[in-house]
Design an enzyme around this catalytic site. Structure first.
Site, PDB file in Angstrom:
ATOM      1  N   ASP A   1      24.884  10.338   5.940  1.00 51.10           N
ATOM      2  CA  ASP A   1      25.084  11.357   6.852  1.00 51.10           C
ATOM      3  C   ASP A   1      24.237  11.937   7.712  1.00 51.10           C
ATOM      4  O   ASP A   1      23.794  12.984   7.793  1.00 51.10           O
ATOM      5  CB  ASP A   1      25.707  12.540   5.880  1.00 51.10           C
ATOM      6  CG  ASP A   1      26.871  12.183   5.330  1.00 51.10           C
ATOM      7  OD1 ASP A   1      27.366  11.185   5.467  1.00 51.10           O
ATOM      8  OD2 ASP A   1      27.532  13.065   4.400  1.00 51.10           O
TER       9      ASP A   1
ATOM     10  N   CYS B   1      25.144  15.444  -0.480  1.00 46.03           N
ATOM     11  CA  CYS B   1      25.795  13.993  -0.275  1.00 46.03           C
ATOM     12  C   CYS B   1      24.821  13.100  -0.667  1.00 46.03           C
ATOM     13  O   CYS B   1      25.376  12.079  -1.304  1.00 46.03           O
ATOM     14  CB  CYS B   1      26.331  13.818   1.079  1.00 46.03           C
ATOM     15  SG  CYS B   1      27.587  15.139   1.630  1.00 46.03           S
TER      16      CYS B   1
ATOM     17  N   LYS C   1      33.963   9.552   5.575  1.00 43.25           N
ATOM     18  CA  LYS C   1      34.594  10.004   4.451  1.00 43.25           C
ATOM     19  C   LYS C   1      35.009  11.670   4.851  1.00 43.25           C
ATOM     20  O   LYS C   1      34.368  12.163   5.728  1.00 43.25           O
ATOM     21  CB  LYS C   1      33.382  10.161   3.403  1.00 43.25           C
ATOM     22  CG  LYS C   1      32.137  10.660   3.838  1.00 43.25           C
ATOM     23  CD  LYS C   1      31.002  10.590   2.778  1.00 43.25           C
ATOM     24  CE  LYS C   1      29.628  11.244   2.995  1.00 43.25           C
ATOM     25  NZ  LYS C   1      29.861  12.605   3.048  1.00 43.25           N
TER      26      LYS C   1
END
Length: 193
Positions: free
Chosen positions: A9, A144, A102
């Site tokens: 990310d 994450c 995602k």
């Protein structure tokens, strides 16, 4: 023995100036790019994930309808096709072998919750490539990155988190996440970049 690098990310909405920008995010993006210049050839696959949320719904309650609690509910971020969902410009993606999206319509923290554009899961990718070791970098340490590393351990991989190539939402929760990962069996290391 095959080894993968997970880059979690590294997106505009999670670096400085983004909807959920973390301090040090841009610097992490730059350091990851330098790391790839020197070390990409050590990996059989390099997987980069992105939050890729729907823009027309609350993504299973992930987007707050009122004031976000910053635990389960969040401000709107990383909406598919927007500038905020794109990779940070300091992150050179030229060595990435697999891109994973995602959170499409639902909350998703772990890279394992995403799929490639071809619909392959991360677990399937690891199995197909015979990956037994996973190094993990990215944003955010306490969300994450943490979830991705815990899932990698749970999937039976040897996991190493480069502590100088991650950035946390908050120092305290970042340190707690790293301690939890070490307790779960992940190795904490420095990249040397």
């Amino acid at each position: 023995m095959s080894k993968a690098l997970f880059i979690v990310d590294v997106q505009n909405d999670f670096t400085e100036g983004g909807a959920l920008g973390v301090e040090g995010g841009d610097a992490v993006a730059e350091r990851i790019s330098r790391f790839l210049t020197d070390h990409a050839d050590e990996y059989s696959m390099i997987v980069a994930s992105r939050d890729w949320h729907d823009g027309d719904n609350d993504n299973g309650g992930h987007f707050a309808s009122g004031e976000p609690d910053f635990i389960e509910t969040w401000p709107v971020h990383c909406v598919a096709g927007t500038e905020g969902a794109e990779y940070d410009p300091a992150f050179d993606t030229s060595r990435v072998t697999h891109h994973v999206k995602k959170g499409q319509g639902q909350p998703a923290y772990s890279l394992f919750e995403g799929t490639t554009d071809e619909g392959e899961s991360v677990h399937e990718l690891l199995e197909r490539h015979g990956v037994v070791e996973v190094d993990i970098v990215g944003i955010a340490t306490d969300y994450c990155v943490r979830a991705s590393a815990l899932d990698a351990v749970e999937h039976g991989r040897r996991v190493r988190v480069f502590t100088d190539l991650v950035a946390a939402v908050a120092p305290g929760s970042g340190e707690a996440a790293l301690a939890e990962l070490a307790h779960a069996g992940a190795e904490l290391a420095e990249s040397g970049v």
